[in-house]
Design an enzyme around this catalytic site. Structure first.
Site, mmCIF file in Angstrom:
data_model
loop_
_atom_site.group_PDB
_atom_site.id
_atom_site.type_symbol
_atom_site.label_atom_id
_atom_site.label_comp_id
_atom_site.label_asym_id
_atom_site.label_seq_id
_atom_site.Cartn_x
_atom_site.Cartn_y
_atom_site.Cartn_z
ATOM 1 N N CYS A 22 15.254 13.027 21.911
ATOM 2 C CA CYS A 22 14.253 12.452 22.765
ATOM 3 C C CYS A 22 14.552 12.411 24.402
ATOM 4 O O CYS A 22 15.745 12.179 24.851
ATOM 5 C CB CYS A 22 14.366 10.736 22.626
ATOM 6 S SG CYS A 22 13.538 9.873 23.515
ATOM 7 N N LEU B 296 -9.555 -12.841 8.585
ATOM 8 C CA LEU B 296 -8.988 -11.751 8.875
ATOM 9 C C LEU B 296 -9.487 -11.152 10.381
ATOM 10 O O LEU B 296 -9.081 -10.454 10.841
ATOM 11 C CB LEU B 296 -9.261 -10.627 7.996
ATOM 12 C CG LEU B 296 -8.079 -9.902 6.991
ATOM 13 C CD1 LEU B 296 -8.585 -8.798 6.294
ATOM 14 C CD2 LEU B 296 -6.804 -9.778 7.939
ATOM 15 N N GLY B 297 -10.688 -11.808 10.523
ATOM 16 C CA GLY B 297 -11.422 -11.379 11.802
ATOM 17 C C GLY B 297 -12.107 -10.039 11.706
ATOM 18 O O GLY B 297 -11.884 -9.055 10.710
ATOM 19 N N ASP C 140 -1.831 6.714 16.407
ATOM 20 C CA ASP C 140 -2.416 5.253 16.950
ATOM 21 C C ASP C 140 -1.341 4.767 18.126
ATOM 22 O O ASP C 140 -0.507 5.500 18.747
ATOM 23 C CB ASP C 140 -2.162 4.484 15.650
ATOM 24 C CG ASP C 140 -0.570 4.165 15.310
ATOM 25 O OD1 ASP C 140 0.115 4.807 15.879
ATOM 26 O OD2 ASP C 140 -0.311 3.252 14.418
ATOM 27 N N TYR D 155 -8.762 8.031 13.737
ATOM 28 C CA TYR D 155 -7.472 7.583 13.253
ATOM 29 C C TYR D 155 -7.649 7.444 11.681
ATOM 30 O O TYR D 155 -6.601 7.885 10.851
ATOM 31 C CB TYR D 155 -6.839 6.388 13.739
ATOM 32 C CG TYR D 155 -5.889 5.772 13.039
ATOM 33 C CD1 TYR D 155 -4.447 6.199 13.195
ATOM 34 C CD2 TYR D 155 -6.173 4.783 12.441
ATOM 35 C CE1 TYR D 155 -3.485 5.625 12.506
ATOM 36 C CE2 TYR D 155 -4.975 3.995 11.554
ATOM 37 C CZ TYR D 155 -3.842 4.642 11.378
ATOM 38 O OH TYR D 155 -2.924 4.063 10.573
ATOM 39 N N TRP E 292 0.985 -1.219 0.027
ATOM 40 C CA TRP E 292 0.047 -0.127 0.068
ATOM 41 C C TRP E 292 0.915 1.208 -0.009
ATOM 42 O O TRP E 292 0.504 2.142 -0.228
ATOM 43 C CB TRP E 292 -1.057 0.060 1.152
ATOM 44 C CG TRP E 292 -0.428 -0.430 2.461
ATOM 45 C CD1 TRP E 292 0.343 0.379 3.247
ATOM 46 C CD2 TRP E 292 -0.467 -1.564 3.085
ATOM 47 N NE1 TRP E 292 0.777 -0.391 4.403
ATOM 48 C CE2 TRP E 292 0.500 -1.843 4.289
ATOM 49 C CE3 TRP E 292 -0.909 -2.853 2.456
ATOM 50 C CZ2 TRP E 292 0.450 -2.788 5.012
ATOM 51 C CZ3 TRP E 292 -0.557 -4.114 3.225
ATOM 52 C CH2 TRP E 292 0.340 -3.800 4.517
ATOM 53 N N ARG E 293 2.011 1.066 0.098
ATOM 54 C CA ARG E 293 2.943 2.223 -0.009
ATOM 55 C C ARG E 293 3.420 2.557 -1.388
ATOM 56 O O ARG E 293 4.222 3.490 -1.788
ATOM 57 C CB ARG E 293 4.270 1.960 0.917
ATOM 58 C CG ARG E 293 3.954 2.168 2.490
ATOM 59 C CD ARG E 293 5.088 1.972 3.239
ATOM 60 N NE ARG E 293 4.802 2.375 4.692
ATOM 61 C CZ ARG E 293 5.530 1.887 5.531
ATOM 62 N NH1 ARG E 293 6.758 1.234 5.432
ATOM 63 N NH2 ARG E 293 5.230 1.996 6.718
ATOM 64 N N GLU F 286 -6.014 1.097 5.248
ATOM 65 C CA GLU F 286 -6.237 1.235 6.598
ATOM 66 C C GLU F 286 -7.245 0.698 7.508
ATOM 67 O O GLU F 286 -7.106 0.482 8.558
ATOM 68 C CB GLU F 286 -6.404 2.712 6.574
ATOM 69 C CG GLU F 286 -5.177 3.704 6.461
ATOM 70 C CD GLU F 286 -4.047 3.544 7.227
ATOM 71 O OE1 GLU F 286 -4.220 3.213 8.411
ATOM 72 O OE2 GLU F 286 -2.970 3.814 6.737
ATOM 73 N N THR G 238 -4.974 -5.762 12.955
ATOM 74 C CA THR G 238 -4.273 -6.764 12.590
ATOM 75 C C THR G 238 -2.791 -6.344 12.189
ATOM 76 O O THR G 238 -2.628 -5.273 11.699
ATOM 77 C CB THR G 238 -5.181 -7.007 11.156
ATOM 78 O OG1 THR G 238 -6.615 -7.117 11.631
ATOM 79 C CG2 THR G 238 -4.726 -8.451 10.620
HETATM 80 FE FE1 SF4 Z 1 12.201 5.820 21.066
HETATM 81 FE FE2 SF4 Z 1 14.609 5.369 22.058
HETATM 82 FE FE3 SF4 Z 1 14.306 6.871 19.571
HETATM 83 FE FE4 SF4 Z 1 13.443 7.985 21.979
HETATM 84 S S1 SF4 Z 1 15.561 7.740 21.126
HETATM 85 S S2 SF4 Z 1 12.177 7.931 20.080
HETATM 86 S S3 SF4 Z 1 12.990 6.175 22.935
HETATM 87 S S4 SF4 Z 1 13.891 4.687 19.937
#
Ligand code: SF4
Length: 350
Positions: A214, A86-87, A144, A126, A30-31, A43, A49
């Site tokens: 992060c 697929l349910g 999601d 979504y 689908w990409r 989607e 699934t």
């Molecule tokens: Fe996730 Fe680690 Fe990337 Fe942060 S640094 S978004 S915890 S994979």
């Protein structure tokens, strides 16, 4: 926004994420399409699934129903047959209803706006955001489970993700981060990161393209997030599934008043009090919080008259042409009678 996401940092974050995605994305069928119908179908199939399960179903369905018009004209039994296994069959019923509404309300043109898409059966927040952004490049952020995990770690968000406050938080952060110039790719990149790098356990931070932004990684708490306080309680139920055969035929039944399974055929299944004892391996099937343990009874002596619903004797070699429940497919597989899931030849009328 924390310092990590001030002004210029957002555009650097988007660039890093998109560049990682474009070089590392899994080549999913689908990409490879820009067709809104095919994107919508994918989607719907991907709701509840896994990607691996969906791929053969997606290809098989598109081969038989290549466009919206073919679904509008399609027979429910045939649509169900291609979905069989697929349910969550309400998905295909809603997809078929929604396709017809697109035909009558929108002249056969799939709406591009999220709010309009949400008026169609089976399309929630979504799915509407995913279709609008991926198929029509609308700046709608998707949220999601994968995205919630990534965002909760990026911002070291510790509140329970099931709360309304958390939902507002995720919506607001994803909307701020979304790249308005490439919303479809951005959304898919966030989901891909969650599915392949920022996984629930053991996130692979050293390989992560957005690691510099992060906070959870910096604090060493990535694995502790997201916070889920309420665990779903699983309930186990026991069943006997009867394989009743006669002269090369097997007994199937359908329960037309059972809304979820309407239109599908199954091996007779009846509840039982408990497991028949140690050493007998059941077939297991899980739906939401219900774990079914099913004990096949081959050549079971069960009077068809006692069964609820309509019954039919079906030749073994016709089973692949009938929309069967997922449980029936699993029981047939476990008892040495696997049936071809990918038979696209004509339907067998019961
Ligand atoms: Fe996730 Fe680690 Fe990337 Fe942060 S640094 S978004 S915890 S994979």
């Amino acid at each position: 926004m924390p310092p990590h996401f001030r002004d210029r940092e957002i555009s650097l974050f988007r660039r890093a994420l998109l560049s990682w995605y474009r070089s590392n994305k899994r080549p999913l069928p689908w990409r490879e399409t820009a067709d809104p119908y095919a994107i919508w179908l994918s989607e719907v199939m991907l709701q509840q699934t896994t990607v691996e399960t969906v791929i053969p179903y997606y290809k098989r369905f598109l081969a038989k129903f290549p466009n919206l018009e073919s679904v509008i004209k399609g027979q429910e039994a045939e649509l169900l047959r291609l979905w069989s296994g697929l349910g969550y069959y309400s998905r295909i019923r809603n997809f078929s209803k929604a396709a017809k509404l697109v035909g009558t309300r929108f002249g056969g043109k799939i709406p591009a706006e999220k709010e309009t898409l949400k008026t169609l059966p089976g399309i929630g927040e979504y799915t509407a955001s995913a279709i609008a952004s991926i198929a029509f490049h609308k700046p709608e952020a998707v949220v999601d489970g994968n995205v919630m995990r990534v965002v909760s770690r990026l911002f070291a968000y510790r509140k329970d993700i099931a709360t309304t406050t958390a939902k507002i938080f995720f919506r607001s952060k994803t909307t701020q981060l979304l790249d308005p110039d490439a919303p479809g790719d951005f959304n898919q990149a966030m989901m891909e990161l969650g599915a392949t790098i920022c996984t629930p356990t053991s996130p692979r931070c050293p390989l992560c393209a957005v690691a510099p932004w992060c906070i959870a990684r910096e604090k060493g708490i990535a694995e502790k997030l997201p916070t889920k306080t309420k665990k779903m309680e699983m309930e186990t139920r026991f069943y006997t599934c009867f394989l009743i055969t006669r002269q090369g035929k097997i007994l199937l039944r359908t329960r037309k008043h059972e809304p979820v399974l309407r239109g599908l055929w199954e091996l007779p299944l009846v509840p039982r009090e408990k497991s028949p004892g140690h050493g007998i391996k059941p077939v297991t099937h899980t739906i939401m919080n219900q774990r079914m343990k099913i004990y096949p009874a081959e050549n079971g002596k069960y009077a068809p008259s006692k069964l609820k619903g309509k019954t039919r004797w079906v030749p073994w070699d016709r089973l692949a042409k009938i929309p069967l429940t997922t449980v029936t497919r699993k029981v047939l597989q476990a008892t040495g009678h696997p049936i071809s899931r990918f038979d696209t030849k004509e339907e067998f009328k019961l």
